[in-house]
Design a protein around this motif. Structure first.
Motif, PDB file in Angstrom:
ATOM      1  N   GLU A  43      -7.656  -4.459  49.792  1.00  0.00           N
ATOM      2  CA  GLU A  43      -7.164  -3.466  48.837  1.00  0.00           C
ATOM      3  C   GLU A  43      -5.968  -2.701  49.399  1.00  0.00           C
ATOM      4  N   LYS A  44      -5.995  -2.388  50.686  1.00  0.00           N
ATOM      5  CA  LYS A  44      -4.889  -1.678  51.333  1.00  0.00           C
ATOM      6  C   LYS A  44      -3.603  -2.496  51.264  1.00  0.00           C
ATOM      7  N   VAL A  45      -3.699  -3.780  51.594  1.00  0.00           N
ATOM      8  CA  VAL A  45      -2.514  -4.641  51.580  1.00  0.00           C
ATOM      9  C   VAL A  45      -2.022  -4.864  50.157  1.00  0.00           C
ATOM     10  N   LEU A  46      -2.930  -5.057  49.231  1.00  0.00           N
ATOM     11  CA  LEU A  46      -2.522  -5.250  47.835  1.00  0.00           C
ATOM     12  C   LEU A  46      -1.741  -4.029  47.333  1.00  0.00           C
ATOM     13  N   ALA A  47      -2.173  -2.844  47.722  1.00  0.00           N
ATOM     14  CA  ALA A  47      -1.466  -1.626  47.317  1.00  0.00           C
ATOM     15  C   ALA A  47      -0.079  -1.555  47.944  1.00  0.00           C
ATOM     16  N   GLU A  48       0.024  -1.938  49.217  1.00  0.00           N
ATOM     17  CA  GLU A  48       1.321  -1.930  49.906  1.00  0.00           C
ATOM     18  C   GLU A  48       2.296  -2.897  49.239  1.00  0.00           C
ATOM     19  N   VAL A  49       1.808  -4.071  48.905  1.00  0.00           N
ATOM     20  CA  VAL A  49       2.666  -5.090  48.301  1.00  0.00           C
ATOM     21  C   VAL A  49       3.035  -4.698  46.869  1.00  0.00           C
ATOM     22  N   ALA A  50       2.076  -4.138  46.137  1.00  0.00           N
ATOM     23  CA  ALA A  50       2.348  -3.703  44.768  1.00  0.00           C
ATOM     24  C   ALA A  50       3.432  -2.633  44.736  1.00  0.00           C
ATOM     25  N   ALA A  51       3.494  -1.815  45.784  1.00  0.00           N
ATOM     26  CA  ALA A  51       4.509  -0.765  45.864  1.00  0.00           C
ATOM     27  C   ALA A  51       5.920  -1.350  45.992  1.00  0.00           C
ATOM     28  N   GLN A  52       6.006  -2.655  46.321  1.00  0.00           N
ATOM     29  CA  GLN A  52       7.301  -3.336  46.389  1.00  0.00           C
ATOM     30  C   GLN A  52       7.715  -3.916  45.038  1.00  0.00           C
ATOM     31  N   GLY A  53       6.925  -3.594  43.995  1.00  0.00           N
ATOM     32  CA  GLY A  53       7.239  -4.092  42.656  1.00  0.00           C
ATOM     33  C   GLY A  53       6.721  -5.497  42.400  1.00  0.00           C
ATOM     34  N   ILE A  54       5.730  -5.930  43.168  1.00  0.00           N
ATOM     35  CA  ILE A  54       5.176  -7.278  43.053  1.00  0.00           C
ATOM     36  C   ILE A  54       3.767  -7.199  42.475  1.00  0.00           C
ATOM     37  N   ASP A  55       3.432  -8.157  41.610  1.00  0.00           N
ATOM     38  CA  ASP A  55       2.064  -8.248  41.107  1.00  0.00           C
ATOM     39  C   ASP A  55       1.209  -8.843  42.210  1.00  0.00           C
ATOM     40  N   ALA A  56       0.741  -7.987  43.090  1.00  0.00           N
ATOM     41  CA  ALA A  56       0.087  -8.431  44.318  1.00  0.00           C
ATOM     42  C   ALA A  56      -1.203  -9.194  44.049  1.00  0.00           C
ATOM     43  N   LYS A  57      -2.006  -8.706  43.111  1.00  0.00           N
ATOM     44  CA  LYS A  57      -3.274  -9.381  42.822  1.00  0.00           C
ATOM     45  C   LYS A  57      -3.022 -10.776  42.268  1.00  0.00           C
ATOM     46  N   ALA A  58      -2.056 -10.897  41.364  1.00  0.00           N
ATOM     47  CA  ALA A  58      -1.749 -12.213  40.797  1.00  0.00           C
ATOM     48  C   ALA A  58      -1.239 -13.158  41.876  1.00  0.00           C
ATOM     49  N   ALA A  59      -0.438 -12.636  42.805  1.00  0.00           N
ATOM     50  CA  ALA A  59       0.086 -13.466  43.885  1.00  0.00           C
ATOM     51  C   ALA A  59      -1.039 -13.934  44.805  1.00  0.00           C
ATOM     52  N   ARG A  60      -1.962 -13.022  45.119  1.00  0.00           N
ATOM     53  CA  ARG A  60      -3.085 -13.410  45.978  1.00  0.00           C
ATOM     54  C   ARG A  60      -3.959 -14.443  45.289  1.00  0.00           C
ATOM     55  N   ASP A  61      -4.248 -14.242  44.015  1.00  0.00           N
ATOM     56  CA  ASP A  61      -5.056 -15.208  43.269  1.00  0.00           C
ATOM     57  C   ASP A  61      -4.353 -16.563  43.214  1.00  0.00           C
ATOM     58  N   PHE A  62      -3.036 -16.543  43.056  1.00  0.00           N
ATOM     59  CA  PHE A  62      -2.256 -17.777  42.997  1.00  0.00           C
ATOM     60  C   PHE A  62      -2.357 -18.540  44.321  1.00  0.00           C
ATOM     61  N   ILE A  63      -2.250 -17.809  45.440  1.00  0.00           N
ATOM     62  CA  ILE A  63      -2.354 -18.446  46.758  1.00  0.00           C
ATOM     63  C   ILE A  63      -3.736 -19.076  46.938  1.00  0.00           C
ATOM     64  N   ALA A  64      -4.776 -18.319  46.587  1.00  0.00           N
ATOM     65  CA  ALA A  64      -6.144 -18.817  46.746  1.00  0.00           C
ATOM     66  C   ALA A  64      -6.392 -20.048  45.885  1.00  0.00           C
ATOM     67  N   GLU A  65      -5.906 -20.033  44.652  1.00  0.00           N
ATOM     68  CA  GLU A  65      -6.089 -21.168  43.754  1.00  0.00           C
ATOM     69  C   GLU A  65      -5.301 -22.382  44.224  1.00  0.00           C
ATOM     70  N   THR A  66      -4.071 -22.154  44.669  1.00  0.00           N
ATOM     71  CA  THR A  66      -3.247 -23.273  45.148  1.00  0.00           C
ATOM     72  C   THR A  66      -3.877 -23.924  46.362  1.00  0.00           C
ATOM     73  N   MET A  67      -4.380 -23.113  47.273  1.00  0.00           N
ATOM     74  CA  MET A  67      -5.030 -23.659  48.461  1.00  0.00           C
ATOM     75  C   MET A  67      -6.300 -24.417  48.101  1.00  0.00           C
ATOM     76  N   ALA A  68      -7.057 -23.883  47.167  1.00  0.00           N
ATOM     77  CA  ALA A  68      -8.328 -24.522  46.767  1.00  0.00           C
ATOM     78  C   ALA A  68      -8.081 -25.875  46.128  1.00  0.00           C
ATOM     79  N   ASN A  69      -6.960 -26.009  45.434  1.00  0.00           N
ATOM     80  CA  ASN A  69      -6.660 -27.258  44.717  1.00  0.00           C
ATOM     81  C   ASN A  69      -5.691 -28.161  45.469  1.00  0.00           C
ATOM     82  N   TYR A  70      -5.335 -27.796  46.684  1.00  0.00           N
ATOM     83  CA  TYR A  70      -4.333 -28.562  47.413  1.00  0.00           C
ATOM     84  C   TYR A  70      -4.859 -29.939  47.793  1.00  0.00           C
TER      85      TYR A  70
END
Length: 337
Positions: free
Chosen positions: A310-337
């Motif tokens: 949660e701490k990192v997601l907040a830090e990244v979101a403060a950069q104007g990035i959809d941090a949760k969506a990016a993390r979910d995307f990474i997890a899904e891409t890795m799971a389906n790789y």
């Protein structure tokens, strides 16, 4: 006789490399660190040089040079044009890189190749607007395998980590150490061996490759693991922008086919290879042990990761990035790789 044959083979290889550099129109300088035997230097760079030469029909080549700058200064070395290509560990420059911490989070399942490809795709889809590598050309992103605890004394329970002095590389590994009650000591990877040998630290968090690459089998023989690892390390391969722009249009187009997801995949596969070599070193060295977290400690670790994520997601979101969506995307891409 074997020594003579080996010497002749190495000499021949060096001669071929020298001739290739002389024949090329442009020789790029690769600044590197870590021991020459480390996988980045012994496997990744030779592969990249091969791909560069093949893509440009030999017009462009590269050579590795060591000692041009300390690991934390590599980004500025390339920015200033003192070398053309290098690899950087984002955690060595706290505050300079924030979005890159997303790939370092615990909880991802998969090897370094899957993580590195997912990382590059996430960068293109979500992270690029943060422009954290501004001033240089980003040519690949990579992660090492799951981070583990290597220590002088055997650790078999999660609560034993509290109070330990651990070398932590920075980034999310620092947050992990704090959550576990450890005191963090920050030194670059090439200084890990002497830090442990001098007893300045009780252990280090590194992937399994460190067992061989940094000779942890001698100074930190015991390894403790949790499911998915404690963290992952975030690295980039960068190039001087002016050097790239100075190439012909034909060579720039050719190298774009080498860079990006392709090079990220090669880099990730290299980390998996040297992780496997590290595990073999552990298994074959008397006195080295591999200790896995109990189901109870694995569940406890899962609870501890919540605030870190949660701490990192907040830090990244403060950069104007959809941090949760990016993390979910990474997890899904890795799971389906």
């Amino acid at each position: 006789m074997k020594h003579l044959v080996k010497t002749l083979v190495v000499s021949a290889a060096l001669a071929v490399t020298t001739l290739a550099a002389q024949a090329a129109e442009k020789t790029l300088i690769i600044s590197s660190w870590a021991p020459p035997t480390h996988g980045v230097n012994a496997i990744l760079w030779p592969k990249l040089i091969e791909e560069i030469e093949k893509a440009t029909d030999g017009r462009v080549t590269a050579e590795i040079k060591y000692g041009l700058a300390a690991p934390p200064a590599q980004f500025d070395l390339i920015l200033d044009g003192a070398a053309d290509i290098t690899w950087i560990f984002h955690g060595y420059n706290p505050g300079r890189f924030v979005a890159t911490k997303l790939i370092e989070l615990p909880g991802y399942e998969g090897n370094a190749e899957a993580a590195s490809v997912a990382y590059w795709r996430a960068h293109e889809k979500f992270l690029a607007p943060a422009d954290e590598h501004r001033g240089v050309k980003l040519i690949a992103l990579m992660t090492h395998g799951p981070g583990l605890l290597h220590s002088a004394e055997k650790v078999t329970r999660l609560d034993q980590i509290s109070g330990m002095k651990l070398r932590l590389g920075g980034g999310v590994s620092g947050d992990v150490g704090a959550a576990l009650g450890a005191t963090g000591i920050r030194v670059p990877a090439p200084k890990v061996y002497e830090t442990l040998a001098s007893k300045a630290a009780d252990g280090v968090m590194m992937p399994m490759e460190g067992k061989k690459s940094f000779k942890l089998y001698e100074v930190a023989p015991h390894t403790y693991t949790v499911p998915g690892g404690f963290y992952r390390g975030s690295f980039a391969i960068i190039m001087n922008q002016d050097t790239f722009e100075g190439l012909s249009d034909e060579d720039k187009a050719a190298l774009e086919g080498v860079f990006g997801e392709h090079l990220s995949r090669i880099a990730g596969a290299m980390w998996d290879q040297i992780d496997a070599e590290g595990l073999e070193t552990l298994k074959s060295t008397p006195g080295n042990t591999l200790n896995e977290a109990t189901p109870e400690d694995a569940a406890k670790w899962q609870e501890l990761t919540g605030p870190i994520i949660e701490k990192v997601l907040a830090e990244v979101a403060a950069q104007g990035i959809d941090a949760k969506a990016a993390r979910d995307f990474i997890a899904e891409t890795m799971a389906n790789y």
